[in-house]
Design a protein around this motif. Structure first.
Motif, PDB file in Angstrom:
ATOM      1  N   GLU A   1       0.797  -1.223   0.000  1.00 29.34           N
ATOM      2  CA  GLU A   1       0.000   0.000   0.000  1.00 29.34           C
ATOM      3  C   GLU A   1       0.834   1.281   0.000  1.00 29.34           C
ATOM      4  OE1 GLU A   1      -2.574  -0.296   3.361  1.00 29.34           O
ATOM      5  OE2 GLU A   1      -3.813  -1.846   2.448  1.00 29.34           O
ATOM      6  N   ASN A   2       1.918   1.310   0.782  1.00 27.73           N
ATOM      7  CA  ASN A   2       2.677   2.546   0.932  1.00 27.73           C
ATOM      8  C   ASN A   2       4.167   2.234   1.123  1.00 27.73           C
ATOM      9  OD1 ASN A   2       3.383   5.170   1.301  1.00 27.73           O
ATOM     10  ND2 ASN A   2       2.082   5.549   3.055  1.00 27.73           N
ATOM     11  N   PRO A   3       4.874   1.824   0.069  1.00 28.39           N
ATOM     12  CA  PRO A   3       6.286   1.472   0.230  1.00 28.39           C
ATOM     13  C   PRO A   3       7.163   2.662   0.593  1.00 28.39           C
ATOM     14  CG  PRO A   3       5.685   1.435  -2.078  1.00 28.39           C
ATOM     15  CD  PRO A   3       4.409   1.625  -1.303  1.00 28.39           C
ATOM     16  N   GLU A   4       6.726   3.885   0.260  1.00 31.01           N
ATOM     17  CA  GLU A   4       7.503   5.062   0.612  1.00 31.01           C
ATOM     18  C   GLU A   4       7.616   5.201   2.126  1.00 31.01           C
ATOM     19  OE1 GLU A   4       4.584   5.257  -1.074  1.00 31.01           O
ATOM     20  OE2 GLU A   4       4.925   6.222  -3.002  1.00 31.01           O
ATOM     21  N   LYS A   5       6.516   4.961   2.821  1.00 25.75           N
ATOM     22  CA  LYS A   5       6.501   5.080   4.279  1.00 25.75           C
ATOM     23  C   LYS A   5       7.395   4.018   4.922  1.00 25.75           C
ATOM     24  CE  LYS A   5       3.455   5.655   8.166  1.00 25.75           C
ATOM     25  NZ  LYS A   5       2.102   5.958   8.586  1.00 25.75           N
ATOM     26  N   LEU A   6       7.431   2.842   4.332  1.00 25.83           N
ATOM     27  CA  LEU A   6       8.264   1.759   4.848  1.00 25.83           C
ATOM     28  C   LEU A   6       9.742   2.141   4.802  1.00 25.83           C
ATOM     29  CD1 LEU A   6       7.995  -1.171   5.871  1.00 25.83           C
ATOM     30  CD2 LEU A   6       8.367  -1.905   3.535  1.00 25.83           C
ATOM     31  N   VAL A   7      10.187   2.700   3.685  1.00 29.71           N
ATOM     32  CA  VAL A   7      11.583   3.114   3.551  1.00 29.71           C
ATOM     33  C   VAL A   7      11.870   4.318   4.429  1.00 29.71           C
ATOM     34  CG1 VAL A   7      13.313   3.966   1.926  1.00 29.71           C
ATOM     35  CG2 VAL A   7      11.763   2.153   1.233  1.00 29.71           C
ATOM     36  N   LEU A   8      10.956   5.287   4.470  1.00 33.29           N
ATOM     37  CA  LEU A   8      11.161   6.487   5.291  1.00 33.29           C
ATOM     38  C   LEU A   8      11.309   6.152   6.768  1.00 33.29           C
ATOM     39  CD1 LEU A   8       8.751   9.097   3.678  1.00 33.29           C
ATOM     40  CD2 LEU A   8      11.202   9.306   3.942  1.00 33.29           C
ATOM     41  N   THR A   9      10.462   5.267   7.286  1.00 31.10           N
ATOM     42  CA  THR A   9      10.562   4.923   8.704  1.00 31.10           C
ATOM     43  C   THR A   9      11.813   4.128   9.006  1.00 31.10           C
ATOM     44  OG1 THR A   9       9.139   2.997   8.356  1.00 31.10           O
ATOM     45  CG2 THR A   9       8.085   5.004   9.159  1.00 31.10           C
ATOM     46  N   ALA A  10      12.245   3.282   8.069  1.00 36.21           N
ATOM     47  CA  ALA A  10      13.474   2.518   8.282  1.00 36.21           C
ATOM     48  C   ALA A  10      14.675   3.450   8.340  1.00 36.21           C
ATOM     49  CB  ALA A  10      13.650   1.481   7.180  1.00 36.21           C
ATOM     50  N   VAL A  11      14.725   4.443   7.452  1.00 40.72           N
ATOM     51  CA  VAL A  11      15.841   5.397   7.456  1.00 40.72           C
ATOM     52  C   VAL A  11      15.745   6.315   8.673  1.00 40.72           C
ATOM     53  CG1 VAL A  11      16.899   7.313   6.203  1.00 40.72           C
ATOM     54  CG2 VAL A  11      16.129   5.303   4.968  1.00 40.72           C
ATOM     55  N   LYS A  12      14.542   6.732   9.019  1.00 43.76           N
ATOM     56  CA  LYS A  12      14.354   7.618  10.172  1.00 43.76           C
ATOM     57  C   LYS A  12      14.863   6.973  11.455  1.00 43.76           C
ATOM     58  CE  LYS A  12      10.797   9.976  12.807  1.00 43.76           C
ATOM     59  NZ  LYS A  12       9.361  10.207  12.974  1.00 43.76           N
ATOM     60  N   ASN A  13      14.652   5.676  11.586  1.00 42.47           N
ATOM     61  CA  ASN A  13      15.115   4.977  12.778  1.00 42.47           C
ATOM     62  C   ASN A  13      16.622   4.760  12.787  1.00 42.47           C
ATOM     63  OD1 ASN A  13      12.566   4.807  13.907  1.00 42.47           O
ATOM     64  ND2 ASN A  13      12.097   2.917  12.837  1.00 42.47           N
ATOM     65  N   MET A  14      17.311   5.003  11.678  1.00 37.06           N
ATOM     66  CA  MET A  14      18.753   4.783  11.614  1.00 37.06           C
ATOM     67  C   MET A  14      19.576   6.059  11.668  1.00 37.06           C
ATOM     68  SD  MET A  14      19.423   1.563   9.244  1.00 37.06           S
ATOM     69  CE  MET A  14      18.621   0.020   9.594  1.00 37.06           C
ATOM     70  N   ILE A  15      18.930   7.228  11.703  1.00 41.06           N
ATOM     71  CA  ILE A  15      19.698   8.459  11.867  1.00 41.06           C
ATOM     72  C   ILE A  15      19.564   8.923  13.313  1.00 41.06           C
ATOM     73  CG2 ILE A  15      19.455   9.127   9.449  1.00 41.06           C
ATOM     74  CD1 ILE A  15      17.385  11.154  10.282  1.00 41.06           C
ATOM     75  N   PRO A  16      20.527   9.678  13.810  1.00 41.46           N
ATOM     76  CA  PRO A  16      20.455  10.132  15.209  1.00 41.46           C
ATOM     77  C   PRO A  16      19.219  10.986  15.464  1.00 41.46           C
ATOM     78  CG  PRO A  16      22.630  10.512  14.305  1.00 41.46           C
ATOM     79  CD  PRO A  16      21.773  10.070  13.169  1.00 41.46           C
ATOM     80  N   LYS A  17      18.632  10.789  16.637  1.00 44.25           N
ATOM     81  CA  LYS A  17      17.419  11.518  17.010  1.00 44.25           C
ATOM     82  C   LYS A  17      17.810  12.860  17.628  1.00 44.25           C
ATOM     83  CE  LYS A  17      15.693   7.349  16.398  1.00 44.25           C
ATOM     84  NZ  LYS A  17      16.518   6.362  15.743  1.00 44.25           N
ATOM     85  N   THR A  18      18.196  13.816  16.800  1.00 45.31           N
ATOM     86  CA  THR A  18      18.592  15.131  17.265  1.00 45.31           C
ATOM     87  C   THR A  18      17.626  16.174  16.738  1.00 45.31           C
ATOM     88  OG1 THR A  18      20.036  15.479  15.369  1.00 45.31           O
ATOM     89  CG2 THR A  18      21.017  14.448  17.303  1.00 45.31           C
ATOM     90  N   HIS A  19      17.892  17.424  17.094  1.00 44.50           N
ATOM     91  CA  HIS A  19      17.002  18.488  16.642  1.00 44.50           C
ATOM     92  C   HIS A  19      17.096  18.729  15.145  1.00 44.50           C
ATOM     93  CE1 HIS A  19      20.849  20.476  17.367  1.00 44.50           C
ATOM     94  NE2 HIS A  19      20.472  21.384  16.482  1.00 44.50           N
ATOM     95  N   SER A  20      18.158  18.247  14.496  1.00 50.29           N
ATOM     96  CA  SER A  20      18.301  18.457  13.057  1.00 50.29           C
ATOM     97  C   SER A  20      17.924  17.237  12.225  1.00 50.29           C
ATOM     98  CB  SER A  20      19.738  18.868  12.732  1.00 50.29           C
ATOM     99  OG  SER A  20      20.611  17.816  13.052  1.00 50.29           O
ATOM    100  N   SER A  21      17.368  16.201  12.858  1.00 48.18           N
ATOM    101  CA  SER A  21      17.054  14.986  12.099  1.00 48.18           C
ATOM    102  C   SER A  21      15.940  15.224  11.084  1.00 48.18           C
ATOM    103  CB  SER A  21      16.676  13.853  13.040  1.00 48.18           C
ATOM    104  OG  SER A  21      15.533  14.178  13.780  1.00 48.18           O
ATOM    105  N   HIS A  22      14.993  16.110  11.379  1.00 51.02           N
ATOM    106  CA  HIS A  22      13.934  16.361  10.406  1.00 51.02           C
ATOM    107  C   HIS A  22      14.465  17.134   9.198  1.00 51.02           C
ATOM    108  CE1 HIS A  22      13.821  19.969  12.960  1.00 51.02           C
ATOM    109  NE2 HIS A  22      13.340  20.597  11.906  1.00 51.02           N
ATOM    110  N   HIS A  23      15.535  17.906   9.357  1.00 50.31           N
ATOM    111  CA  HIS A  23      16.153  18.576   8.213  1.00 50.31           C
ATOM    112  C   HIS A  23      16.838  17.559   7.305  1.00 50.31           C
ATOM    113  CE1 HIS A  23      15.401  22.558   9.775  1.00 50.31           C
ATOM    114  NE2 HIS A  23      15.945  22.201  10.940  1.00 50.31           N
TER     115      HIS A  23
END
Length: 144
Positions: free
Chosen positions: A95-117
């Motif tokens: 249904e939404n492969p974009e969300k699957l890849v985005l969440t996998a990458v999001k969980n692998m970058i540091p959770k800092t104030h600049s992670s959304h950038h």
């Protein structure tokens, strides 16, 4: 010897094209996170955002190993009482492969104030078509 500090003028962001066809999701996400953080560059510094723009194509054709299609669940909370929702990775891949890849990458970058950038520089498309041909992206081969 002095420690190199990258300046804003030194940062050059490239557009990189990654083909996700028949690549395992976790290995793909870790390589994309590596490129987004800029760890492949000689001017990398942990405090500076030196990463590149990443275009991922064929996200609908990634591979999930084992029984992740049925057993692994993606959870989210709606904010209402009893609002915990879930969907299997197999259904999410359809249904939404974009969300699957985005969440996998999001969980692998540091959770800092600049992670959304950093995540704003990631573009994921389910097929082989993408609207970023004007940026002349360089194709990246994943050494997996």
């Amino acid at each position: 010897m002095k420690t190199y500090m990258p300046k804003a003028a030194d940062i050059k962001r490239d557009w990189l094209l990654v083909d996700a066809k028949d690549v395992v999701l976790g290995r793909l996400a870790s390589r994309i996170a590596h490129l987004m953080l800029g760890k492949h560059k000689t001017i990398y510094a942990a405090h500076a955002d030196v990463g590149d723009f990443i275009i991922v194509i064929n996200a609908g054709q990634i591979k999930l190993t084992g029984r992740k299609h049925t057993q692994k669940q993606h959870y989210w909370f709606t904010g209402y009482p009893g609002g915990l929702k879930s969907v299997s990775y197999g259904k999410l891949l359809i249904e939404n492969p974009e969300k699957l890849v985005l969440t996998a990458v999001k969980n692998m970058i540091p959770k800092t104030h600049s992670s959304h950038h950093k995540l704003a520089r990631l573009r994921v498309y389910p097929g082989a078509e993408h609207p970023h041909t004007a940026q002349l992206p360089k194709t990246v081969t994943l050494d997996l």
